[in-house]
Design a protein around this motif. Structure first.
Motif, PDB file in Angstrom:
ATOM      1  N   THR A   1       1.130 -20.859 -58.528  1.00  0.00           N
ATOM      2  CA  THR A   1       0.630 -21.564 -57.355  1.00  0.00           C
ATOM      3  C   THR A   1       0.593 -23.041 -57.714  1.00  0.00           C
ATOM      4  N   HIS A   2       0.274 -23.895 -56.751  1.00  0.00           N
ATOM      5  CA  HIS A   2       0.152 -25.309 -57.104  1.00  0.00           C
ATOM      6  C   HIS A   2      -1.024 -25.928 -56.359  1.00  0.00           C
TER       7      HIS A   2
ATOM      8  N   ASN B   1      -1.941 -12.920 -61.308  1.00  0.00           N
ATOM      9  CA  ASN B   1      -0.787 -12.032 -61.497  1.00  0.00           C
ATOM     10  C   ASN B   1       0.212 -12.609 -62.489  1.00  0.00           C
ATOM     11  N   GLY B   2       0.329 -13.935 -62.495  1.00  0.00           N
ATOM     12  CA  GLY B   2       1.213 -14.578 -63.462  1.00  0.00           C
ATOM     13  C   GLY B   2       0.755 -14.331 -64.885  1.00  0.00           C
ATOM     14  N   TYR B   3      -0.552 -14.481 -65.106  1.00  0.00           N
ATOM     15  CA  TYR B   3      -1.095 -14.209 -66.439  1.00  0.00           C
ATOM     16  C   TYR B   3      -0.898 -12.741 -66.817  1.00  0.00           C
ATOM     17  N   LYS B   4      -1.126 -11.844 -65.885  1.00  0.00           N
ATOM     18  CA  LYS B   4      -0.979 -10.417 -66.188  1.00  0.00           C
ATOM     19  C   LYS B   4       0.457 -10.089 -66.598  1.00  0.00           C
ATOM     20  N   TYR B   5       1.416 -10.670 -65.885  1.00  0.00           N
ATOM     21  CA  TYR B   5       2.816 -10.430 -66.246  1.00  0.00           C
ATOM     22  C   TYR B   5       3.109 -10.996 -67.634  1.00  0.00           C
ATOM     23  N   TYR B   6       2.639 -12.203 -67.888  1.00  0.00           N
ATOM     24  CA  TYR B   6       2.829 -12.856 -69.191  1.00  0.00           C
ATOM     25  C   TYR B   6       2.270 -11.991 -70.317  1.00  0.00           C
ATOM     26  N   LEU B   7       1.064 -11.470 -70.120  1.00  0.00           N
ATOM     27  CA  LEU B   7       0.431 -10.648 -71.156  1.00  0.00           C
ATOM     28  C   LEU B   7       1.191  -9.345 -71.375  1.00  0.00           C
ATOM     29  N   SER B   8       1.774  -8.812 -70.315  1.00  0.00           N
ATOM     30  CA  SER B   8       2.493  -7.538 -70.435  1.00  0.00           C
ATOM     31  C   SER B   8       3.758  -7.666 -71.275  1.00  0.00           C
ATOM     32  N   LYS B   9       4.230  -8.891 -71.481  1.00  0.00           N
ATOM     33  CA  LYS B   9       5.471  -9.111 -72.222  1.00  0.00           C
ATOM     34  C   LYS B   9       5.246  -9.539 -73.676  1.00  0.00           C
ATOM     35  N   ILE B  10       4.008  -9.761 -74.060  1.00  0.00           N
ATOM     36  CA  ILE B  10       3.727 -10.197 -75.430  1.00  0.00           C
ATOM     37  C   ILE B  10       3.837  -9.011 -76.390  1.00  0.00           C
ATOM     38  N   GLU B  11       4.512  -9.212 -77.493  1.00  0.00           N
ATOM     39  CA  GLU B  11       4.606  -8.184 -78.537  1.00  0.00           C
ATOM     40  C   GLU B  11       3.438  -8.395 -79.501  1.00  0.00           C
ATOM     41  N   TRP B  12       2.310  -7.800 -79.148  1.00  0.00           N
ATOM     42  CA  TRP B  12       1.056  -8.071 -79.849  1.00  0.00           C
ATOM     43  C   TRP B  12       1.121  -7.727 -81.333  1.00  0.00           C
ATOM     44  N   ASP B  13       1.832  -6.661 -81.674  1.00  0.00           N
ATOM     45  CA  ASP B  13       1.873  -6.218 -83.067  1.00  0.00           C
ATOM     46  C   ASP B  13       2.679  -7.151 -83.967  1.00  0.00           C
ATOM     47  N   LYS B  14       3.396  -8.108 -83.376  1.00  0.00           N
ATOM     48  CA  LYS B  14       4.190  -9.044 -84.170  1.00  0.00           C
ATOM     49  C   LYS B  14       3.498 -10.391 -84.372  1.00  0.00           C
ATOM     50  N   LEU B  15       2.315 -10.561 -83.787  1.00  0.00           N
ATOM     51  CA  LEU B  15       1.598 -11.827 -83.916  1.00  0.00           C
ATOM     52  C   LEU B  15       0.978 -11.946 -85.303  1.00  0.00           C
ATOM     53  N   LYS B  16       0.954 -13.156 -85.839  1.00  0.00           N
ATOM     54  CA  LYS B  16       0.444 -13.397 -87.190  1.00  0.00           C
ATOM     55  C   LYS B  16      -0.797 -14.286 -87.151  1.00  0.00           C
ATOM     56  N   LEU B  17      -1.793 -13.913 -87.943  1.00  0.00           N
ATOM     57  CA  LEU B  17      -3.026 -14.688 -88.057  1.00  0.00           C
ATOM     58  C   LEU B  17      -2.795 -15.931 -88.902  1.00  0.00           C
TER      59      LEU B  17
ATOM     60  N   VAL C   1      15.596 -25.532 -61.313  1.00  0.00           N
ATOM     61  CA  VAL C   1      14.258 -25.181 -61.782  1.00  0.00           C
ATOM     62  C   VAL C   1      13.275 -25.156 -60.619  1.00  0.00           C
ATOM     63  N   ARG C   2      13.354 -26.149 -59.735  1.00  0.00           N
ATOM     64  CA  ARG C   2      12.456 -26.180 -58.575  1.00  0.00           C
ATOM     65  C   ARG C   2      12.625 -24.935 -57.717  1.00  0.00           C
ATOM     66  N   ASN C   3      13.864 -24.514 -57.523  1.00  0.00           N
ATOM     67  CA  ASN C   3      14.120 -23.316 -56.720  1.00  0.00           C
ATOM     68  C   ASN C   3      13.535 -22.070 -57.375  1.00  0.00           C
ATOM     69  N   GLU C   4      13.689 -21.969 -58.691  1.00  0.00           N
ATOM     70  CA  GLU C   4      13.156 -20.810 -59.404  1.00  0.00           C
ATOM     71  C   GLU C   4      11.621 -20.810 -59.373  1.00  0.00           C
ATOM     72  N   LEU C   5      11.023 -21.984 -59.542  1.00  0.00           N
ATOM     73  CA  LEU C   5       9.564 -22.077 -59.487  1.00  0.00           C
ATOM     74  C   LEU C   5       9.054 -21.719 -58.094  1.00  0.00           C
ATOM     75  N   ARG C   6       9.788 -22.146 -57.081  1.00  0.00           N
ATOM     76  CA  ARG C   6       9.398 -21.822 -55.707  1.00  0.00           C
ATOM     77  C   ARG C   6       9.441 -20.310 -55.482  1.00  0.00           C
ATOM     78  N   GLU C   7      10.454 -19.661 -56.057  1.00  0.00           N
ATOM     79  CA  GLU C   7      10.551 -18.208 -55.910  1.00  0.00           C
ATOM     80  C   GLU C   7       9.418 -17.508 -56.657  1.00  0.00           C
ATOM     81  N   LEU C   8       9.090 -18.012 -57.853  1.00  0.00           N
ATOM     82  CA  LEU C   8       7.968 -17.444 -58.605  1.00  0.00           C
ATOM     83  C   LEU C   8       6.654 -17.623 -57.838  1.00  0.00           C
ATOM     84  N   GLU C   9       6.548 -18.738 -57.137  1.00  0.00           N
ATOM     85  CA  GLU C   9       5.356 -18.959 -56.317  1.00  0.00           C
ATOM     86  C   GLU C   9       5.342 -18.002 -55.124  1.00  0.00           C
ATOM     87  N   ASP C  10       6.483 -17.826 -54.492  1.00  0.00           N
ATOM     88  CA  ASP C  10       6.572 -16.905 -53.354  1.00  0.00           C
ATOM     89  C   ASP C  10       6.226 -15.476 -53.767  1.00  0.00           C
TER      90      ASP C  10
END
Length: 226
Positions: free
Chosen positions: A55-56, A68-84, A41-50
């Motif tokens: 960031t930390h 950029n992390g937030y932008k990527y996260y938002l790009s993967k959300i299936e907005w039409d499947k979210l429920k109120l 996990v540490r190695n993967e997090l380090r790569e995501l940071e690179d």
């Protein structure tokens, strides 16, 4: 980004949204139940940071998302499947039952700000603007420093200048704007839509519950379009 990194990024972002605390590898292995070693996990997090997605803070071993992390996260959300949440939808609707249209819109904005604990800007037109929930924004951990509070407060001092430029970016489709994608300041996010001449914006730090806020704005949009 591989599937495992995407899963880790999502876990870090959603836990950081919940806690406002940097997220470390120990949490991801023990509390999130990942069948991975801490070293992996540490190695993967380090790569995501690179790669610029995490960031930390210098005082912490944990990670937090970048813009950029937030932008990527938002790009993967299936907005039409979210429920109120049904109860929250009913609360919003209860504040909209007035004959006076302007007052009903203001009450709806206040209700939305109270439920989300964020700031709501309701522009009836480009030059007639109402906002509420400002104290919600300044109570966030991100804005404990007086200098940052001063920077953010200037946004509202020049709100009438920001809105006309923002009008051209917003459509009837609900959209999330991150950092420099909107005129309110790079440390903020704006979830917005237009209906007729009106523009509705939920303003928050980058650390906000995008999924929940999206469903609430969809409910507001439905009420305004009745």
């Amino acid at each position: 980004m591989n599937t495992r990194q995407e899963q880790l990024l999502t876990l870090v972002i959603e836990k950081y949204i919940e806690t406002a605390q940097p997220i470390g590898s120990k949490f991801l292995v023990s509390d999130a139940g990942l069948e991975l070693s801490e070293a992996t996990v540490r190695n993967e997090l380090r790569e995501l940071e690179d790669e610029g997605f995490l960031t930390h803070p210098h005082t912490s071993a944990g990670r937090i998302p970048t813009e950029n992390g937030y932008k990527y996260y938002l790009s993967k959300i299936e907005w039409d499947k979210l429920k109120l949440n049904k109860k929250e939808g009913e609360i919003l609707e209860s504040f909209f039952g007035l004959d006076d249209k302007i007052q009903a819109q203001k009450n709806l904005s206040k209700s939305l700000a109270a439920i989300t604990q964020e700031t709501v800007i309701f522009a009836f037109t480009q030059h007639s603007i109402y906002y509420t929930g400002l104290s919600n924004l300044f109570s966030k951990p991100e804005f404990v420093e007086l200098g940052i509070v001063g920077d953010v407060s200037q946004v509202f001092d020049r709100c009438e200048d920001c809105i006309p430029a923002f009008y051209n970016l917003v459509t009837e489709e609900i959209k999330c704007f991150i950092g420099d994608e909107h005129p309110f300041g790079s440390m903020l996010s704006a979830i917005s839509f237009k209906t007729g001449d009106s523009l509705v914006t939920l303003l928050s730090p980058l650390r906000t519950n995008y999924k929940r806020n999206f469903t609430l704005l969809q409910a507001v949009k439905n009420l305004l379009n009745k």
